[in-house]
Scaffold this motif. Structure first.
Motif, PDB file in Angstrom:
ATOM      1  N   ASN A 295       0.842  -1.192   0.000  1.00 37.22           N
ATOM      2  CA  ASN A 295       0.000   0.000   0.000  1.00 37.22           C
ATOM      3  C   ASN A 295       0.880   1.245   0.000  1.00 37.22           C
ATOM      4  OD1 ASN A 295      -2.274   1.582   0.065  1.00 37.22           O
ATOM      5  ND2 ASN A 295      -3.103   0.738   1.950  1.00 37.22           N
TER       6      ASN A 295
ATOM      7  N   SER B  14       4.738   2.598   2.160  1.00 35.90           N
ATOM      8  CA  SER B  14       5.143   1.312   2.712  1.00 35.90           C
ATOM      9  C   SER B  14       6.483   0.879   2.134  1.00 35.90           C
ATOM     10  CB  SER B  14       4.086   0.236   2.409  1.00 35.90           C
ATOM     11  OG  SER B  14       2.829   0.615   2.916  1.00 35.90           O
TER      12      SER B  14
ATOM     13  N   GLU C  72       1.934  -0.921   5.100  1.00 35.53           N
ATOM     14  CA  GLU C  72       0.902  -1.948   4.953  1.00 35.53           C
ATOM     15  C   GLU C  72       1.204  -2.836   3.752  1.00 35.53           C
ATOM     16  OE1 GLU C  72      -3.945  -2.408   5.258  1.00 35.53           O
ATOM     17  OE2 GLU C  72      -3.097  -0.441   4.751  1.00 35.53           O
TER      18      GLU C  72
ATOM     19  N   ASN D 120      -2.850  -9.868   5.806  1.00 37.17           N
ATOM     20  CA  ASN D 120      -2.568  -8.447   5.662  1.00 37.17           C
ATOM     21  C   ASN D 120      -1.929  -7.942   6.946  1.00 37.17           C
ATOM     22  OD1 ASN D 120      -3.311  -5.968   3.831  1.00 37.17           O
ATOM     23  ND2 ASN D 120      -3.771  -5.290   5.915  1.00 37.17           N
TER      24      ASN D 120
ATOM     25  N   GLU E 233      -0.681  -4.266   8.815  1.00 36.27           N
ATOM     26  CA  GLU E 233      -0.688  -2.798   8.786  1.00 36.27           C
ATOM     27  C   GLU E 233       0.108  -2.283   9.964  1.00 36.27           C
ATOM     28  OE1 GLU E 233      -3.812   0.971   9.056  1.00 36.27           O
ATOM     29  OE2 GLU E 233      -4.558  -1.085   8.856  1.00 36.27           O
TER      30      GLU E 233
ATOM     31  N   TYR F  32       2.035   1.260  10.257  1.00 37.64           N
ATOM     32  CA  TYR F  32       2.620   2.548   9.890  1.00 37.64           C
ATOM     33  C   TYR F  32       3.365   3.148  11.083  1.00 37.64           C
ATOM     34  CZ  TYR F  32       0.112   2.529   5.466  1.00 37.64           C
ATOM     35  OH  TYR F  32      -0.335   2.214   4.193  1.00 37.64           O
TER      36      TYR F  32
END
Length: 399
Positions: A210, A213, A233, A263, A265, A267
């Protein structure tokens, strides 16, 4: 008409990617559909409620759907009467109609009927003057020798050779690794704001990145484990190999594949790392704590690992499939996603009342269209383009 095909066709129309033949096909479909089918289409295709919950829709909402149906029929009749002028007409839901906002228990429906080629000036948002385009497919590849390759603009073919025979090949816009090396050499691929990318690792594992990233990985997996490192991500479809487990390092946790699609994620500006399992099984570890996830579960890792057993997978991986999906999502969370994808800064002015949003919208939309949807909740926006700022501009949130 195939249900999935119809949805894809409709989304292409909304993002202005329909050919004339596609529009005719939609017109034909809407001309034949009966009220009950349209009712189910609106509910199910745009995920307002589950099919099993259709009976729970109250009479007021059914009346609103009936009004939509009547406008559709009226539009089709007008179109048929003007065939001799060869003017194409179609029922256009505004983004606000497709991306239904459930705010304070009320459904806000906005339906517009307009000729395709003659959209009235009064329906054009003021923000479109300074509109902002959505993100695109692209990334920067950082080789172990310090060389960088801009994947947005390079042509298909062999991009580089590394180690004792590993080739980096770009095909159909994405890169993959061919060959093997007995030396451990790392590359890093990064996506800035407004970019996303997909690549295939040397073992065949597929990775989607994403915006904002990065992925650091060996060009060839030579050790006892296949270990990569992620920030931001990413979505993984791992080729399982019990003799050489696949591992993902992210912040202070470790994810180990046991045959998996998942997945992650994580950040830098977010405290919690979210790992969502789509298929298979994974083990998530931090310090001395570890859990094994089942499909549909999510690990939330901060100081400790928490388990969320009731996750909307479609929402978590919507970015990979080209959508924003919100389920009772706060305005600030939404604007954070918009900031990354549209490469803009977000500024809040005044007293912004907290609001929760539920709905679905393609990521191919211009920023102004997304903001028009959010404005239905009583929040307003202004787009400012500042070229010297280094991004696409600012979005100012005002009451």
């Amino acid at each position: 008409m195939n249900k999935k095909y119809l949805t894809d066709l409709y989304m292409r129309y909304l993002s202005n990617h329909c050919e004339k033949e596609d529009i005719h096909e939609l017109l034909t479909y809407f001309g034949e559909i009966d009220e009950e089918k349209l009712f189910k289409l609106v509910l199910n295709e745009f995920e307002l409620v589950d099919e099993k919950e259709e009976d729970a829709i109250n009479n007021e909402e059914k009346i609103k759907l009936s009004k939509i149906y009547n406008v559709v029929k009226k539009g089709i009749n007008k179109k048929n009467k003007k065939d001799n002028n060869r003017r194409l007409y179609i029922i256009r839901f505004s983004v606000a109609a497709l991306f239904v906002l459930l705010i304070g228990g009320a459904m806000l429906w906005h339906l517009f009927y307009q000729p395709i080629q003659t959209l009235p000036k009064q329906l054009i948002s003021k923000s479109q003057v300074n509109d902002i385009s959505p993100g695109h497919f692209g990334a920067t590849l950082h080789l172990s020798n310090g060389q960088t390759i801009m994947l947005d603009s390079t042509q298909n073919g062999t991009l580089a050779k590394q180690g004792s025979g590993v080739q980096i090949i770009k095909n159909n816009g994405q890169i993959k690794y061919a060959g093997a090396s007995n030396k451990l050499i790392y590359n890093t691929i990064t996506t800035g704001s407004g970019r996303e990318y997909k690549l295939i690792l040397s073992d065949g594992t597929k990775v989607w990145l994403n915006s904002e990233s990065s992925l650091t990985y060996p060009i060839s997996f030579t050790g006892k484990t296949r270990t990569v490192q992620v920030s931001g991500e990413a979505y993984f479809e791992v080729v399982h190999n019990a003799k050489q487990p696949f591992q993902v390092k992210v912040k202070n946790q470790l994810i180990e594949d046991i045959g998996t699609s998942f997945n992650v994620e994580s950040y830098a500006n977010e405290i919690v790392t979210k790992t969502t399992l789509v298929e298979g099984s994974i083990k998530v570890s931090k310090d001395k704590q570890s859990i094994i996830l089942k499909p549909g579960q999510q690990a939330e890792t901060g100081d400790q690992i928490g388990l969320n057993k009731n996750v909307n997978i479609a929402e978590e991986i919507a970015w990979k499939n080209g959508y924003f999906i919100f389920q009772q999502t706060s305005l600030k969370q939404i604007m954070q996603q918009i900031s990354r994808w549209y490469n803009v800064s977000i500024e809040y002015r005044g007293n912004i009342q907290p609001s929760l949003f539920t709905g679905k919208i393609p990521r191919t939309m211009q920023a102004s269209k997304v903001l028009e949807v959010l404005e239905q909740a009583g929040v307003h926006f202004k787009i400012e383009k500042i070229p010297e700022q280094g991004n696409q501009g600012n979005i100012i949130v005002i009451p």
